[in-house]
Design a protein around this motif. Structure first.
Motif: not given
Length: 744
Positions: A133-141, A158-159, A164-173
């Motif tokens: 349900d998270t809006a597409a323009d808010r996901r990067w935020q 699936v998301g 995971h390349d978009r989630w590198g900072d999250v995964l590394s921390n």
């Protein structure tokens, strides 16, 4: 709201009352707030009036500080949320660069937790939801800004992981992963989630992180085993519940007999609505759990009819839009609603405020689920918990033998993440996310590497096995039934989207002509559009409901185990079950009389599963050979076996199906099948194969204990039978099963 037992005492009388007892109150066992707790977190707790912990919360804190993975498994309303929140909030208060991921089985739970986290008002806490349900323009935020992300296993699958390349900072921390309501992750769903969590551990390691896992679960028999199977690591179990508990009255309610000869009883839904109307009229906040969406809607309708007003009532179930569910949750939490009829969507830990009474309509399949439901009654004062029995054989058994239910241990949660039908899709997904090699054995498991060598879509390179396809393999794997294959339900009178229904339920519930219930209102399905995947409905004011007619066939694919047991040939193995909705019956709401049978032309659906089957010997069928007695006896034996298997396999009757035939096209003889109702099978019928003698003996006890002579729905009703319109001969079934036991 604390209540006096006198408010309901006069209701719990009469022949319907099969048992009345109580559970005593329990004092809390307290522990001081940890000395090392960050001052800001301590201040936030003080602002909420929390000056001490319950002992199990303190135990969880200490284990977390030692760096251990842990699972907290205590009762409803025992503060499990605070137990896993404290280590996370403390870590984020010390270093806001840390990231935490909270996983919930439903979106509603994530919304509920977001509200709770906001109440701490911690300046360094940046919590946000990331789900479908998270809006597409808010996901990067969310990826960039949030340090506490609330999601669900489906979105992680699936998301997040494939991207995971978009989630590198999250995964590394990533410091913490919270898995709430862990007892939900059993069977097929749990097997999938176990693989998703292993993929998460693997990618976090790729990015240099080793997150700590904190799990919370309702009370189950095997919390440590469940956590280890889900994560692939050893965990500390925190299970000594130190929370206070109010006194609770417990009642077992059996609807009155309407036909003693046939053993027919009044409607459980009607009895539940009568009880709920009486309780609501006395100002008691009441939650009524039903086993199906339709039942929840009907109870709401019947209760509203009794009260003459539905302003204080609402149904709640899956299939509503997120906005509809959240509005109902808000109204219940704030006290605007006094009576809610719900499916087990509300069984989980959504905060709906203080409740006085809980009614469970039909045994929910496990003692753990029943305790989870009842645990919502009387959270702060004397509560009332009621089980209203259905005609289900297991329900009636518990009405005759209350101690068999009330003294029964909670069950174990079982899953099998190495089942190839589950594992293969995750091996493909893992190879897409990063090359698979021997270093992954300790996280993904040896079976994953063995399967990788067998899968043609994977290519072996110097870096390891890699995905050779062009699509996202994770998108091929649905963790559970709800997903992109769902049908949308649209009210054609105003264009409103009423909700969704999963593909496997669509043909049986929203076929053309079906009467569909939504928020207590009736709708008639004008058209089921298979291309647009939409059910077009219109308001309906008639006095009938519909019941689908389904034809089922079962084909043996591969016998895996075969033995001579109880004097007959017993087999376990792979089977294919084919269903087709061929029509529906219109039935009178008032009299239950069949009004009309309407034919339908819908596609077949099939799935491969596991089954146990046996071929009675001719001497066991002596005197039963003539039709319709032969088929009726086989049919009733099948239903009765299905009714008792949950006591041995720790499952719900809705997890099992069956088929009986007087001449199976492969065996050439009378044959009875009982099969897992989930694609691929989850070990239910294999357990039945292993305990066949005890299973059959319990079934005979059940049939002997029923007072009726033939065709009793209390003994032989089955929700997933492939020949519902065939005769049922209970006496013949009893004769067959007794002869089987004599052969032992």
């Amino acid at each position: 709201m604390a209540t006096s037992v006198a408010l309901w005492d006069d209701l719990l009388q009469g022949e319907e009352l099969a048992y009345l007892g109580s559970e005593s109150a329990r004092e809390a066992l307290l522990a001081p707030l940890p000395e090392g707790l960050h001052p800001r977190v301590r201040e936030a707790l003080a602002a909420q009036g929390v000056e001490a912990l319950w002992a199990h919360q303190a135990e969880a804190w200490e284990a977390a500080q030692r760096g251990e993975h842990l699972i907290v498994t205590t009762g409803t309303a025992s503060g499990k949320t605070l137990a896993f929140n404290l280590p996370v909030l403390d870590a984020l208060a010390r270093d806001s660069k840390h990231r935490a991921l909270y996983l919930y089985p439903t979106k509603a739970l994530a919304q509920d937790q977001l509200r709770a986290l906001g109440s701490f008002r911690l300046p360094k806490l940046r919590a946000a939801i990331y789900d479908g349900d998270t809006a597409a323009d808010r996901r990067w935020q969310v990826r960039k800004w949030a340090n506490l992300i609330l999601s669900n296993p489906d979105m992680l699958h699936v998301g997040v992981l494939p991207h995971h390349d978009r989630w590198g900072d999250v995964l590394s921390n990533l410091a913490y992963v919270i898995v709430d309501e862990a007892h939900v992750y059993r069977g097929v769903f749990g097997s999938h989630v176990a693989n998703v969590l292993r993929r998460l551990r693997r990618l976090a390691r790729v990015y240099g992180a080793e997150p700590q896992f904190l799990l919370a679960s309702a009370t189950i028999a095997n919390p440590g085993e469940l956590a280890a199977r889900l994560l692939g690591v050893e965990t500390t179990v925190v299970g000594d519940d130190a929370a206070p508990r109010a006194e609770r009255t417990v009642a077992l309610w059996n609807p009155p007999l309407t036909d003693e000869e046939l053993g027919l009883r009044a409607s459980a839904l009607g009895e539940a609505s009568k009880l709920m109307a009486d309780l609501v009229s006395r100002g008691l906040r009441t939650l009524c759990f039903a086993k199906s969406r339709r039942a929840a809607e009907l109870i709401h309708r019947f209760t509203a009819d009794r009260l003459g007003d539905d302003s204080l009532l609402s149904p709640y179930r899956a299939g509503y839009t997120p906005a509809q569910r959240r509005e109902i949750e808000r109204r219940l939490l704030e006290g605007e609603l006094l009576g809610v009829s719900a499916t087990n969507a509300l069984e989980l830990g959504i905060d709906v405020g203080l409740l006085d009474c809980v009614i469970s309509v039909g045994f929910p399949g496990t003692v753990a689920s029943l305790r989870q439901q009842w645990g919502r009654a009387g959270r702060r004062g004397h509560g009332l918990a009621v089980l209203v029995a259905s005609e289900d054989a297991l329900d009636q058994y518990f009405m005759r033998e209350p101690r068999a239910l009330l003294g029964r241990r909670v069950e174990a949660a079982i899953l099998d993440h190495e089942n190839p039908r589950v594992l293969d899709g995750h091996v493909r997904a893992a190879a897409f996310e990063a090359p698979l090699d021997d270093a992954d054995r300790d996280v993904l498991g040896a079976a994953a590497l063995e399967r990788a060598a067998e899968l043609p879509e994977l290519r072996r390179t110097q870096a390891g096995y890699v995905w050779a396809g062009r699509d996202y393999p994770a998108a091929r794997v649905s963790l559970r039934s709800t997903g992109p294959e769902a049908f949308t339900i649209v009210d054609t009178s105003n264009g409103t989207v009423l909700g969704i229904v999963e593909q496997e339920r669509a043909f049986g519930t929203v076929h053309e002509g079906a009467i569909y219930l939504h928020l207590g209102e009736n709708y008639r399905v004008r058209e089921l559009d298979l291309v647009a995947r939409a059910a077009l409905v219109e308001p309906f004011s008639g006095d009938y409901y519909t019941q689908p007619k389904v034809e089922t066939t079962t084909a043996i694919v591969e016998p895996r185990r075969a033995e001579r047991r109880l004097g007959l040939d017993l087999s376990f193995g792979a089977a294919v079950v084919t269903d087709q909705v061929v029509g529906y019956q219109k039935k009178s709401i008032q009299t239950q009389e069949s009004l009309e049978l309407v034919a339908l032309d819908l596609p077949e659906t099939e799935f491969e599963t596991e089954a146990v089957w046996f071929l009675p010997e001719p001497w066991m069928l002596e005197g039963l050979e003539r039709e319709p007695r032969l088929l009726g006896s086989l049919h009733a034996a099948e239903h009765s076996l299905i009714a008792l298997l949950p006591l041995w396999a720790m499952c719900d009757r809705w997890d099992i199906g069956g088929l009986s035939t007087n001449l199976h096209f492969q065996t050439g003889r009378p044959t009875i099948f009982v099969y897992d109702g989930h694609s691929g099978g989850v070990g239910i019928t294999e357990r039945g194969f292993e305990v066949f003698e005890g299973w059959a003996e319990d079934t005979v006890k059940l049939l002997r204990g029923c007072p009726c002579e033939r065709g009793c729905p209390s003994c032989v009703q089955s929700p997933k039978c492939g020949n519902l319109n065939e005769p049922l001969d209970k006496a013949g079934a009893l004769a067959l099963l007794e002869r089987m036991l004599s052969a032992a």
